[in-house]
Design a protein around this motif. Structure first.
Motif, PDB file in Angstrom:
ATOM      1  N   TYR A 257       0.834  -1.200   0.000  1.00  0.00           N
ATOM      2  CA  TYR A 257       0.000   0.000   0.000  1.00  0.00           C
ATOM      3  C   TYR A 257       0.871   1.255   0.000  1.00  0.00           C
ATOM      4  O   TYR A 257       0.633   2.197  -0.760  1.00  0.00           O
ATOM      5  CB  TYR A 257      -0.917  -0.057   1.225  1.00  0.00           C
ATOM      6  CG  TYR A 257      -1.632   1.210   1.578  1.00  0.00           C
ATOM      7  CD1 TYR A 257      -2.618   1.740   0.745  1.00  0.00           C
ATOM      8  CD2 TYR A 257      -1.352   1.874   2.773  1.00  0.00           C
ATOM      9  CE1 TYR A 257      -3.290   2.901   1.090  1.00  0.00           C
ATOM     10  CE2 TYR A 257      -2.019   3.022   3.123  1.00  0.00           C
ATOM     11  CZ  TYR A 257      -2.974   3.544   2.283  1.00  0.00           C
ATOM     12  OH  TYR A 257      -3.636   4.685   2.629  1.00  0.00           O
ATOM     13  N   PHE A 261       0.721   3.508  -3.222  1.00  0.00           N
ATOM     14  CA  PHE A 261      -0.174   4.644  -3.058  1.00  0.00           C
ATOM     15  C   PHE A 261       0.359   5.696  -2.107  1.00  0.00           C
ATOM     16  O   PHE A 261      -0.262   6.724  -1.903  1.00  0.00           O
ATOM     17  CB  PHE A 261      -1.551   4.140  -2.621  1.00  0.00           C
ATOM     18  CG  PHE A 261      -2.177   3.253  -3.656  1.00  0.00           C
ATOM     19  CD1 PHE A 261      -2.985   3.789  -4.658  1.00  0.00           C
ATOM     20  CD2 PHE A 261      -1.922   1.889  -3.687  1.00  0.00           C
ATOM     21  CE1 PHE A 261      -3.525   2.994  -5.641  1.00  0.00           C
ATOM     22  CE2 PHE A 261      -2.463   1.076  -4.667  1.00  0.00           C
ATOM     23  CZ  PHE A 261      -3.270   1.629  -5.646  1.00  0.00           C
TER      24      PHE A 261
ATOM     25  N   ILE B 142      -4.181  -4.688  -5.832  1.00  0.00           N
ATOM     26  CA  ILE B 142      -4.670  -3.308  -5.768  1.00  0.00           C
ATOM     27  C   ILE B 142      -4.143  -2.434  -6.894  1.00  0.00           C
ATOM     28  O   ILE B 142      -4.857  -1.562  -7.366  1.00  0.00           O
ATOM     29  CB  ILE B 142      -4.370  -2.632  -4.403  1.00  0.00           C
ATOM     30  CG1 ILE B 142      -2.930  -2.858  -3.988  1.00  0.00           C
ATOM     31  CG2 ILE B 142      -5.343  -3.108  -3.326  1.00  0.00           C
ATOM     32  CD1 ILE B 142      -2.541  -2.100  -2.715  1.00  0.00           C
ATOM     33  N   TYR B 146      -6.732  -0.725  -9.300  1.00  0.00           N
ATOM     34  CA  TYR B 146      -6.860   0.733  -9.273  1.00  0.00           C
ATOM     35  C   TYR B 146      -6.748   1.306 -10.683  1.00  0.00           C
ATOM     36  O   TYR B 146      -7.539   2.163 -11.086  1.00  0.00           O
ATOM     37  CB  TYR B 146      -5.783   1.335  -8.366  1.00  0.00           C
ATOM     38  CG  TYR B 146      -5.928   2.824  -8.211  1.00  0.00           C
ATOM     39  CD1 TYR B 146      -6.791   3.356  -7.272  1.00  0.00           C
ATOM     40  CD2 TYR B 146      -5.225   3.702  -9.038  1.00  0.00           C
ATOM     41  CE1 TYR B 146      -6.953   4.724  -7.138  1.00  0.00           C
ATOM     42  CE2 TYR B 146      -5.377   5.070  -8.916  1.00  0.00           C
ATOM     43  CZ  TYR B 146      -6.242   5.573  -7.960  1.00  0.00           C
ATOM     44  OH  TYR B 146      -6.404   6.920  -7.845  1.00  0.00           O
ATOM     45  N   SER B 150      -9.884   3.174 -12.345  1.00  0.00           N
ATOM     46  CA  SER B 150      -9.758   4.602 -12.631  1.00  0.00           C
ATOM     47  C   SER B 150      -9.856   4.868 -14.130  1.00  0.00           C
ATOM     48  O   SER B 150     -10.454   5.859 -14.547  1.00  0.00           O
ATOM     49  CB  SER B 150      -8.471   5.173 -12.037  1.00  0.00           C
ATOM     50  OG  SER B 150      -7.353   4.588 -12.663  1.00  0.00           O
ATOM     51  N   LEU B 155     -13.956   5.284 -10.221  1.00  0.00           N
ATOM     52  CA  LEU B 155     -13.599   5.657  -8.853  1.00  0.00           C
ATOM     53  C   LEU B 155     -14.789   6.385  -8.237  1.00  0.00           C
ATOM     54  O   LEU B 155     -15.547   7.063  -8.926  1.00  0.00           O
ATOM     55  CB  LEU B 155     -12.371   6.570  -8.848  1.00  0.00           C
ATOM     56  CG  LEU B 155     -11.035   5.903  -9.224  1.00  0.00           C
ATOM     57  CD1 LEU B 155      -9.924   6.943  -9.276  1.00  0.00           C
ATOM     58  CD2 LEU B 155     -10.674   4.807  -8.244  1.00  0.00           C
ATOM     59  N   LEU B 230      -9.074  -2.072   2.686  1.00  0.00           N
ATOM     60  CA  LEU B 230      -8.074  -1.552   1.765  1.00  0.00           C
ATOM     61  C   LEU B 230      -8.687  -1.047   0.451  1.00  0.00           C
ATOM     62  O   LEU B 230      -8.408   0.072   0.019  1.00  0.00           O
ATOM     63  CB  LEU B 230      -7.026  -2.640   1.493  1.00  0.00           C
ATOM     64  CG  LEU B 230      -5.913  -2.327   0.505  1.00  0.00           C
ATOM     65  CD1 LEU B 230      -5.213  -1.034   0.847  1.00  0.00           C
ATOM     66  CD2 LEU B 230      -4.914  -3.469   0.467  1.00  0.00           C
ATOM     67  N   TRP B 231      -9.527  -1.857  -0.181  1.00  0.00           N
ATOM     68  CA  TRP B 231     -10.024  -1.441  -1.499  1.00  0.00           C
ATOM     69  C   TRP B 231     -10.908  -0.195  -1.412  1.00  0.00           C
ATOM     70  O   TRP B 231     -10.699   0.755  -2.172  1.00  0.00           O
ATOM     71  CB  TRP B 231     -10.730  -2.606  -2.202  1.00  0.00           C
ATOM     72  CG  TRP B 231     -11.267  -2.176  -3.531  1.00  0.00           C
ATOM     73  CD1 TRP B 231     -12.557  -2.141  -3.928  1.00  0.00           C
ATOM     74  CD2 TRP B 231     -10.496  -1.638  -4.617  1.00  0.00           C
ATOM     75  NE1 TRP B 231     -12.663  -1.629  -5.191  1.00  0.00           N
ATOM     76  CE2 TRP B 231     -11.415  -1.311  -5.630  1.00  0.00           C
ATOM     77  CE3 TRP B 231      -9.140  -1.399  -4.822  1.00  0.00           C
ATOM     78  CZ2 TRP B 231     -11.014  -0.754  -6.846  1.00  0.00           C
ATOM     79  CZ3 TRP B 231      -8.733  -0.844  -6.041  1.00  0.00           C
ATOM     80  CH2 TRP B 231      -9.663  -0.544  -7.031  1.00  0.00           C
ATOM     81  N   LEU B 234      -8.893   2.919  -1.285  1.00  0.00           N
ATOM     82  CA  LEU B 234      -8.283   3.375  -2.530  1.00  0.00           C
ATOM     83  C   LEU B 234      -9.320   3.874  -3.527  1.00  0.00           C
ATOM     84  O   LEU B 234      -9.063   4.794  -4.289  1.00  0.00           O
ATOM     85  CB  LEU B 234      -7.481   2.228  -3.169  1.00  0.00           C
ATOM     86  CG  LEU B 234      -6.357   1.657  -2.322  1.00  0.00           C
ATOM     87  CD1 LEU B 234      -5.758   0.444  -3.004  1.00  0.00           C
ATOM     88  CD2 LEU B 234      -5.300   2.718  -2.074  1.00  0.00           C
ATOM     89  N   SER B 237     -12.804   8.792  -2.599  1.00  0.00           N
ATOM     90  CA  SER B 237     -12.047   9.936  -2.083  1.00  0.00           C
ATOM     91  C   SER B 237     -12.902  10.778  -1.144  1.00  0.00           C
ATOM     92  O   SER B 237     -12.519  11.014  -0.010  1.00  0.00           O
ATOM     93  CB  SER B 237     -11.470  10.769  -3.212  1.00  0.00           C
ATOM     94  OG  SER B 237     -12.435  10.982  -4.206  1.00  0.00           O
TER      95      SER B 237
END
Lengths: 297, 294
Positions: A257, A261, B142, B146, B150, B155, B230-231, B234, B237
């Motif tokens: 992570y 990120f 991830i 991601y 995105s 997102l 976690l997901w 990410l 927002s």
């Protein structure tokens, strides 16, 4: 319709319509991304703007030689071992005790033990964070009794690691307890009754009947600990320590992570992803092997 | 459990009634055995009870260890709900968890049906591909997830939260196929003789009969997704699509924690599922009882 014609109709239609949705789903969200991340691990890129540049196996070299990765890997294994008293031993003993005692409190125990499974890791960690808070000092009164001074739980490497393990164990305990309970209900009641008629004592019952019968479910519990505790520990780490102090509480997922990120280092993050998958698959495969061999016996 | 009750009753009948002293000692032993269990229960419940107690304490006495140091107040709940859209985040978490659970159930039921009712050449391969997803840890993906979500502009959307979580089908496929394989073949054959199509056999015969295991798998996947941190961290927002765990981060500021509101918010977001659990406790624990080994 005769069976022959239905069989014909079946081969004509085939199983495809039933299988395609699931195959598409795992292809697009599991195997596709796995292939993508393997390819990406050979490039340098970041997750926002920079175009990928060929890097070859450099990312793997970077990850494997970085001290952070070494620490994270050691911690991941240490977490798996350190959590066993809370995730396997204690829930196993508690499940046996509740099962043998029976009675009115059974439902109460099941309810209370299972509560943390339903409290998301970051929410549970927030509650624990308040307990570990050195200013509040709720842990210093009992520690005083033991002759120890107040502990600044989350800022010392060893105590921070213990704190994360306690919270993760708190969360997994109930899951293991229920799995053990399931294993216990499958023990033949007649066998137990017969052994008792032969005047077998509680300890003998435990040693010669209960524990051997629990061996397969213990494998399942160990498996569940690896599968669930890893991701659950992530949330706990993120709330309590963010991997600190100095990486002492980080695990491989947390490092991934941070690489991807936090520093936006896509290449090394992808390489780490591949390494994690290989390691995880190896552990799971070994466990599946062991548990299927146990079943054959 | 019922079986064990019956068994202990048999034991009670067979126990010679004259040995009263032994019985009394046994009763004492039994009471003593409850002590460690009650201590464990206390240790497990304590962080939750303590958080709830703190959430009602006025700020001035927040660090006072006496939970009744001052009259309870709702001030923290007011500031918690002002900073965090509690209802919104709970709703988001419920929607995402339910969507993942239902999505996995549909995909896995269809696949398990196809794998059970049809014999074809690639069958072991298809099964291995589906159950093999157990070998891939979701968090390791991830980076590609991601990038994918995105690029698709997903997102901060439910679809973006749900899609990457659909593929961990191993448990669902494995359990449902096992139960379908154990389903009485004659029932299916007689329905077929009566002219039922395969789709009707699935929807009218198999699904209604497998409802317990379908519910069990659904509950397990729901809780698994509910715990996923976690997901969503990410993939969202703002607060618009934030799940409860992501939403709670609002209270972690540079100046340190706002403990009172934080405990109030933690209580509020944990409450719905806990209440739901206490209401349908049996079904939830049974779900896990069925899913582990069977």
């Amino acid at each position: 319709m005769t069976p022959a014609t239905t069989a014909l109709a079946r081969t004509a239609r085939g199983p495809a319509p039933y299988l395609i949705p699931a195959l598409l789903a795992v292809g697009l969200t599991m195997y596709g991304p796995l292939l993508a991340v393997t390819t990406l691990s050979l490039f340098d890129f970041n997750l926002t703007t920079q175009a990928p540049q060929w890097a070859g196996p450099d990312n793997y070299g970077d990850v494997m030689s970085s001290p952070e990765a070494g620490t994270a890997l050691r911690n991941t294994i240490a977490y798996m071992v350190a959590i066993i008293p809370l995730s396997v031993v204690a829930p196993g003993l508690a499940a046996i005790a509740v099962w043998r005692l029976g009675g009115r409190l059974t439902g109460f125990y099941r309810t209370v033990f299972f509560l943390p499974v339903l409290i998301p890791p970051a929410v549970g960690a927030v509650m624990w964070q308040w307990i570990f808070n050195p200013v509040l000092g709720i842990t210093s009164a009992p520690l005083d009794l033991l002759g120890a001074g107040p502990v600044s739980w989350l800022t010392e490497p060893a105590s921070a690691f213990i704190a994360v393990t306690i919270v993760a164990g708190w969360k997994v305990f109930g899951l293991s307890f229920i799995l053990f309970t399931a294993g216990l209900t499958s023990i033949d009641a007649d066998l137990m009754a017969a052994a008792r008629l032969d005047r077998a004592g509680e300890w003998q019952l435990l040693r010669h009947i209960v524990l051997p019968m629990l061996r397969p479910v213990t494998t399942v519990v160990l498996f569940a600990t690896v599968v669930f505790a890893g991701p659950w520990t992530f949330g706990v780490i993120d709330v309590l320590t963010q991997g600190g102090p100095a990486g002492a509480t980080s695990n491989v997922y947390y490092l991934l992570y941070q690489l991807g990120f936090g520093y936006f280092d896509g290449g090394p993050a992808s390489a780490l992803s591949v390494l994690i998958t290989v390691g995880f698959a190896a552990v799971v495969a070994v466990q599946m092997r062991v548990s299927s061999r146990g079943e054959q016996r | 459990m019922r079986r064990i009750d019956a068994e202990s009753r048999v034991g009670a009948v067979r126990r010679p009634p004259r040995i009263r002293r032994v019985t009394r000692r046994r009763r004492l032993n039994r009471a003593a055995a409850h002590v460690p269990l009650l201590l464990i229960a206390l240790a497990i419940a304590f962080p939750v009870l303590w958080a709830v107690a703190t959430s009602f304490k006025p700020t001035q006495v927040l660090y006072d260890l006496d939970p009744f140091a001052a009259a309870p107040t709702l001030e923290h709940y007011r500031s918690a709900t002002a900073a965090l859209p509690v209802g919104r985040t709970v709703l988001n978490t419920v929607v995402v968890s339910a969507a993942v659970a239902i999505g996995q159930l549909v995909l896995a039921t269809l696949a398990a049906f196809g794998l059970t009712l049809y014999r074809f050449r690639g069958r072991p391969v298809v099964f291995a591909v589906l159950v093999g997803t157990a070998l891939v840890p979701q968090p390791a993906l991830i980076v590609p997830h991601y990038l994918m979500v995105s690029r698709l502009g997903l997102l901060d959307s439910y679809a973006g939260l749900v899609l990457p979580q659909l593929a961990s089908l191993a448990l669902a496929v494995f359990l449902l196929r096992q139960h379908m394989a154990a389903f009485p073949r004659e029932l299916i054959e007689s329905a077929r003789v009566a002219g039922a199509s395969d789709r009707m056999i699935l929807l009218r015969i198999i699904v209604p009969n497998l409802r317990p295991i379908l519910t069990a798998v659904g509950i397990v996947v729901f809780i698994q997704t509910w715990n996923e941190y976690l997901w969503p961290l990410l993939a969202t927002s703002g607060m618009d699509r934030a799940t409860v765990q992501v939403g709670l981060r609002v209270f972690q500021t540079e100046q340190g924690q706002a403990w009172g509101p934080l405990m109030a918010a933690a209580t509020l977001v944990a409450a719905p599922l806990l209440v739901g659990y206490v209401l349908m406790q049996r079904r939830v624990t049974d779900a896990f009882l069925h899913s582990g080994i069977d």
